[in-house]
Design an enzyme around this catalytic site. Structure first.
Site, short mmCIF file in Angstrom:
data_model
loop_
_atom_site.label_atom_id
_atom_site.label_comp_id
_atom_site.label_asym_id
_atom_site.label_seq_id
_atom_site.Cartn_x
_atom_site.Cartn_y
_atom_site.Cartn_z
N HIS A 131 5.99 0.97 19.62
CA HIS A 131 4.95 1.46 18.69
C HIS A 131 5.13 2.97 18.42
O HIS A 131 4.24 3.77 18.68
CB HIS A 131 3.55 1.16 19.23
CG HIS A 131 2.51 1.09 18.14
ND1 HIS A 131 1.40 0.30 18.21
CD2 HIS A 131 2.43 1.71 16.93
CE1 HIS A 131 0.67 0.44 17.11
NE2 HIS A 131 1.28 1.30 16.31
N ILE A 132 6.33 3.28 17.89
CA ILE A 132 6.64 4.70 17.66
C ILE A 132 6.88 5.01 16.18
O ILE A 132 7.43 6.07 15.86
CB ILE A 132 7.89 5.15 18.47
CG1 ILE A 132 9.10 4.25 18.15
CG2 ILE A 132 7.59 5.20 19.94
CD1 ILE A 132 10.43 4.82 18.62
N GLY A 191 0.87 -1.19 0.00
CA GLY A 191 0.00 0.00 0.00
C GLY A 191 0.90 1.23 0.00
O GLY A 191 2.03 1.18 -0.49
N ARG A 192 0.39 2.29 0.63
CA ARG A 192 1.16 3.53 0.62
C ARG A 192 2.47 3.40 1.38
O ARG A 192 3.52 3.84 0.93
CB ARG A 192 0.31 4.68 1.18
CG ARG A 192 -0.72 5.14 0.16
CD ARG A 192 -1.62 6.22 0.72
NE ARG A 192 -2.66 5.65 1.55
CZ ARG A 192 -3.87 6.19 1.71
NH1 ARG A 192 -4.18 7.28 1.09
NH2 ARG A 192 -4.78 5.62 2.49
N ILE A 193 2.42 2.76 2.55
CA ILE A 193 3.65 2.65 3.36
C ILE A 193 4.61 1.67 2.70
O ILE A 193 5.80 1.96 2.55
CB ILE A 193 3.32 2.24 4.81
CG1 ILE A 193 2.48 3.33 5.48
CG2 ILE A 193 4.59 1.97 5.60
CD1 ILE A 193 1.93 2.97 6.86
N ARG A 207 -3.09 -8.58 -2.47
CA ARG A 207 -4.22 -9.34 -3.05
C ARG A 207 -4.14 -9.42 -4.57
O ARG A 207 -4.24 -10.48 -5.15
CB ARG A 207 -5.53 -8.69 -2.63
CG ARG A 207 -6.01 -9.24 -1.34
CD ARG A 207 -7.51 -9.18 -1.23
NE ARG A 207 -7.85 -9.30 0.17
CZ ARG A 207 -8.07 -8.26 0.97
NH1 ARG A 207 -8.03 -7.04 0.49
NH2 ARG A 207 -8.33 -8.44 2.24
N GLU A 244 -0.22 -5.63 22.98
CA GLU A 244 0.34 -4.37 23.50
C GLU A 244 -0.43 -3.88 24.72
O GLU A 244 -1.65 -4.02 24.75
CB GLU A 244 0.31 -3.31 22.40
CG GLU A 244 1.26 -3.66 21.28
CD GLU A 244 1.28 -2.62 20.15
OE1 GLU A 244 0.81 -1.49 20.35
OE2 GLU A 244 1.78 -2.97 19.08
N ALA A 299 3.64 -2.88 11.25
CA ALA A 299 2.22 -2.86 10.87
C ALA A 299 1.35 -3.05 12.12
O ALA A 299 1.04 -2.08 12.82
CB ALA A 299 1.95 -3.93 9.82
N ARG A 300 1.01 -4.28 12.43
CA ARG A 300 0.29 -4.59 13.66
C ARG A 300 0.88 -5.88 14.22
O ARG A 300 1.15 -6.83 13.48
CB ARG A 300 -1.21 -4.78 13.38
CG ARG A 300 -1.98 -3.48 13.19
CD ARG A 300 -2.05 -2.65 14.48
NE ARG A 300 -2.78 -1.40 14.34
CZ ARG A 300 -2.22 -0.22 14.04
NH1 ARG A 300 -0.91 -0.12 13.85
NH2 ARG A 300 -2.95 0.87 13.95
C1 DGY Z 1 -1.20 4.02 13.03
O1 DGY Z 1 -1.47 5.20 12.84
O2 DGY Z 1 -1.97 3.11 12.74
C2 DGY Z 1 0.13 3.71 13.59
O3 DGY Z 1 0.23 2.40 13.99
C3 DGY Z 1 0.45 4.66 14.71
O4 DGY Z 1 1.80 4.57 15.02
#
Ligand code: DGY
Length: 328
Positions: free
Chosen positions: A285-286, A156-158, A178, A267, A237-238
């Site tokens: 998560h920074i 995606g964008r990131i 996908r 978390e 990501a997550r």
């Molecule tokens: C978000 O914006 O989803 C990021 O995980 C925040 O750091």
């Protein structure tokens, strides 16, 4: 209109909400609220400005009340909100994607990749504890990044911004999502491959998928077994995209060469075994924690509430199908 903000955010954006007689309350606590606190403080509001640490499900929406019109999430990810429950109730949900946030996360991904490859954190720790005895031929040997293969899961964008930075390192760029993305292939020189192929060929695997039922624990024992021995995993990501238990095993038995993790399965708790596993870099998560990103997030989270108050459709509506049947 009544607005509740679940936690103070950087900048003076909240002040902007206090126009046109809006009644704005901000949580007095500098910590995530419990579910009960959130409900008690938000009961009766029309708009909620939430953070990714707030779990907003159908019960919370109902407890806040039938006047709740919108949840403006101060994050790109929105897995903390039950979108279906919101849509069923005609509640608008917005998020805060922007170049500033995406670049910030892409930069953090690269910081982790380089730090892993060159063992920066271990080396810093050794220097500080007085282990530096002068130049030595065989300490902290790492790996060049130049010319290696980077596998991006979720272009995606990131993911695309991560790929763009890899061009300077002349990396072979593989991706999986996908559907193949021909425009990005032409622009970034990335190649679409199956997940199995990506695992087998990548020296670095970087995760950029949202957390969904489909992606939860997709990086597990089976995925690690298919990875190139000694590969590095980066997750900005997550956390729950990775099975943390399987990750510990893959690190312990050397199948993975290291992991750079900004996000975790549960978390703010981190599996203690991760700290003992070799070559793990953790950050709390920074990835979006830059002034540029957080200012933009504040501007968007507040701006989108004001847009809806003025009767306009906000830019980053996660459930656009709700617009016509939204609560008024
Ligand atoms: C978000 O914006 O989803 C990021 O995980 C925040 O750091």
């Amino acid at each position: 209109m009544k607005v509740f903000v679940t936690r103070k955010i950087p900048g003076d954006f909240i002040e902007r909400l206090k126009t046109d007689g809006n009644e704005v309350t901000v949580s007095e606590f500098n910590r995530p609220l419990t579910q009960e606190e959130l409900i008690n403080m938000a009961r009766g509001v029309d708009f909620l400005l939430s953070l990714l640490t707030d779990r907003i499900d159908g019960d919370v929406m109902d407890a806040i009340g039938p006047q709740l019109k919108m949840v403006s999430n101060y994050a790109v990810g929105f897995d903390n909100i039950d979108i279906k429950a919101a849509s069923d109730r005609g509640i608008l949900i917005t998020n805060t994607p922007s170049d500033e946030v995406n670049e910030s996360v892409a930069e953090h991904t690269w910081a982790l990749m380089l730090a892993l490859a060159r063992r920066i954190v271990e080396a810093d720790e050794a220097t500080r504890r007085g282990a530096y005895r002068g130049w030595e031929p065989d300490v902290f040997l790492g790996h060049n990044v130049m010319g290696k293969t980077l596998g991006i899961i979720g272009l995606g964008r990131i993911g695309s911004m991560v790929a763009r930075r890899a061009q300077g390192y002349k990396m072979t760029l593989l991706y999986n999502k996908r559907e193949p993305d021909r425009a990005s292939e032409a622009e970034l020189g990335v190649k679409f491959v199956s997940l199995d192929e990506l695992y087998a060929q990548s020296d670095f695997v970087s995760l950029h998928v949202p957390l969904t039922d489909e992606t939860r624990h997709m990086i597990n024992k089976g995925a690690f077994a298919k990875m190139k021995k000694g590969a590095f995993l980066v997750n900005t990501a997550r956390g729950s995209v990775v099975d943390e238990r399987d990750l510990v095993d893959a690190l312990r038995d050397g199948q993975l060469g290291g992991a750079g993790l900004d996000v975790f399965d549960n978390e703010p708790n981190i599996s203690p075994e991760l700290y003992d596993a070799p070559n793990v870099i953790t950050t709390p998560h920074i990835a979006s924690a830059t002034w540029e990103a957080r200012n933009k997030m504040g501007e968007q989270a507040v701006g989108q509430i004001l847009t809806v108050v003025s009767g306009q459709k906000p830019e980053n509506l996660v459930n656009p199908e709700v617009w016509e049947k939204r609560r008024k």
